[in-house]
Design an enzyme around this catalytic site. Structure first.
Site, PDB file in Angstrom:
ATOM      1  N   GLU A 237       0.855  -1.195   0.000  1.00 59.05           N
ATOM      2  CA  GLU A 237       0.000   0.000   0.000  1.00 59.05           C
ATOM      3  C   GLU A 237       0.891   1.245   0.000  1.00 59.05           C
ATOM      4  O   GLU A 237       1.280   1.736  -1.046  1.00 59.05           O
ATOM      5  CB  GLU A 237      -0.992  -0.061   1.172  1.00 59.05           C
ATOM      6  CG  GLU A 237      -1.953  -1.248   0.996  1.00 59.05           C
ATOM      7  CD  GLU A 237      -3.041  -1.346   2.043  1.00 59.05           C
ATOM      8  OE1 GLU A 237      -3.288  -0.378   2.782  1.00 59.05           O
ATOM      9  OE2 GLU A 237      -3.668  -2.427   2.135  1.00 59.05           O
ATOM     10  N   MET A 238       1.273   1.723   1.158  1.00 64.88           N
ATOM     11  CA  MET A 238       2.110   2.919   1.185  1.00 64.88           C
ATOM     12  C   MET A 238       3.586   2.590   1.405  1.00 64.88           C
ATOM     13  O   MET A 238       4.452   3.449   1.218  1.00 64.88           O
ATOM     14  CB  MET A 238       1.569   3.910   2.215  1.00 64.88           C
ATOM     15  CG  MET A 238       0.129   4.304   1.856  1.00 64.88           C
ATOM     16  SD  MET A 238      -0.727   5.302   3.088  1.00 64.88           S
ATOM     17  CE  MET A 238      -0.024   6.912   2.746  1.00 64.88           C
TER      18      MET A 238
END
Lengths: 345, 345
Positions: B128-129
């Site tokens: 994701e991040m």
């Protein structure tokens, strides 16, 4: 056009100080040039804002214009090169969208003669927004009910959703992305306290050193030109220094990639100094992380000068004084796709 | 907690109609629950908004909370599963952030007991991040001068920039992301014209068919629960139908992945119906593209019913009546990093 820029280059290389002295910096232009065939309207600007922020303009639904030209920040992504769909990397640094409306050509190589032409590029670039064709782009937008209604209201006619209209709406929004006067502009208007002493020394040094050969005019990117003209300079001019190898500055042939004329090798559009403070990293390949190093590189490669540490500090202080204020913008509401998703349509 | 949800599941499976009839739907709650240890303040909300939109919260500087929970749209990305840093794919559909403040637990498997806990998850998720550690996250935020000033003002103390404070600020902003009353709420207040006849038929059918077994309460996601409790249901309940294979509904073991208890296999948090119209595609794996198909799948897998086309249309009309209005939000100004870039710091 190439002939003109080449001739200008010769003039500027041989008479940098004279040319610099004759080209005064001016304050920010008070009017944004609007093309006659794409007048600004509030509804078109609002539509353009939606398109600018809409990740459905990309193949994956994850990348919007704003991904690489972030207007909540400085109009760039602050990355060496941008990261598009599937995490693919572009090959040049993303220029800021703020004040792009004043540039006479777009892209580092000037291959777009207007914001409208520019807006089409990333949409179709396989490593940016990755849309395979105009047909797919317009079909995607047509699949979103809210856009059908808005394009009909803004453009009308039998086929309001066209690639041209998409680009026109985005360009109209981009023409609203203008920064307000900087400390330098206030200084020019008579407020001598607007610049620190370091910035004032930097200002004089930028003129005497010859930076103004290219960084002239109200945007510090060359003289005012009719839209579509372009003001180019070879970068690097001098290749016999450590920086060229260290930052791989000659790998990109610049405007040659567009014209395939030898005279355009390593020719790039001269970049504006306005807001340069906050658009690191620097140069076409984003290889230089800090503004002080960018100043050292430019002095050496373009003017064959080695600056002292104090000179670099002064120049950076002056460049920092060219940062304007950013507009406060309300978020768009992106049109929904009720009961379904655009993916795979 | 797991014991409670399992007992409830048994009750609901065996007495769906009775349970449904006894659980009235209510209007939108008038107050957002605020945890005592994270009171709302305007400065904290503004800081949280910046962090929510700041792509520098991700390893590459390209993915923000808003990338997958887009508040210019419906609070999701409308993708089956989200695309994070480097174009990597997650394994579950991104829930909408709108009204998330009312959920008693977060994530499909309820593994976060608060918005604060939830906010930390994607930051550290490698697909994701992609931030590798709390230390790297706080170092990144500390490298941005504007954040140093803001965290100092909002949290104070000797070390204001902590992972907990980052999560608190983001959660505070998220508690402002509430949609306004829907046509259904207006109907409940006495405006009988707020629902179409189809929506009114759908409302009755949703109750009589047993949907309300789980989709009860003001958010249509179960009875009001203390924060951190969670209301779970097995999905799919009935696996002997075409949909389960077609949409690969049993591959994900749901809450079992958190507790590793057999009773939690395929248990998921019951999802809200509010704004479900605009958050396609559906289910934990985002495998179903349209709401009408999602309704057919739910009727078959959870209630072992095969709906007619007209029944599906009525149910969709009712679900569409649960879409509220979205707040108008001013864009944050993200803190700059003058003369440099956060990348590589």
């Amino acid at each position: 056009m190439n002939g003109i820029s080449w001739a200008r280059k010769l003039v500027l290389v041989f008479f940098p100080v004279v040319a610099g002295a004759s080209m005064a910096w001016a304050q920010m232009p008070s009017h944004v040039p609007i093309p006659k065939d794409n007048p600004q309207t509030p509804a078109k600007i609002e539509l353009g804002k939606q398109l600018y922020f809409d990740p459905w303009a990309s193949s994956t639904g994850t990348v919007s214009c704003n991904s690489c030209h972030n207007i909540m920040a400085n109009g760039t992504d602050n990355r060496p090169v941008s990261m598009g769909v599937h995490g693919d990397l572009g090959d040049r640094n993303a220029p800021t969208v703020f004040n792009a409306a004043f540039r006479s050509v777009q892209f580092w190589d000037g291959r777009a003669r207007s914001l409208e032409e520019q807006a089409k590029g990333p949409l179709m670039n396989p490593v940016e927004m990755g849309m395979p064709s105009e047909v797919v782009i317009t079909a995607r937008i047509k699949s979103i009910p809210g856009y059908r209604k808005e394009f009909d209201e803004v453009f009308g006619g039998p086929d309001p959703i066209t690639f041209d209209h998409i680009a026109q709406a985005i360009a109209s929004f981009e023409r609203t992305l203008i920064t307000s006067p900087s400390p330098y502009d206030r200084y020019r208007r008579g407020d001598k306290s607007a610049l620190t002493s370091a910035a004032q020394r930097g200002l004089k040094l930028a003129q005497s050193a010859g930076c103004t050969t290219c960084h002239s005019g109200p945007m510090f990117n060359g003289p005012a030109e009719p839209m579509g003209t372009g003001f180019y300079m070879q970068f690097p001019l001098n290749s016999d220094n450590e920086y060229v190898k260290k930052y791989n500055l000659t790998a990109d042939l610049g405007r040659f990639e567009v014209t395939h004329q030898d005279a355009d090798k390593h020719m790039f559009v001269v970049q504006s100094w306005r807001n340069v403070e906050i658009t690191a990293p620097y140069f076409h390949n984003g290889s230089v992380k800090s503004l002080d190093e960018a100043v050292r590189v430019m002095a050496k490669t373009q003017l064959n000068q080695t600056l002292t540490g104090a000179q670099v500090q002064d120049l950076v202080a002056f460049l920092d004084s060219l940062t304007g204020g950013f507009p406060h913008i309300t978020m768009p509401r992106l049109p929904e796709t009720p009961n379904t998703t655009p993916l795979g349509q």
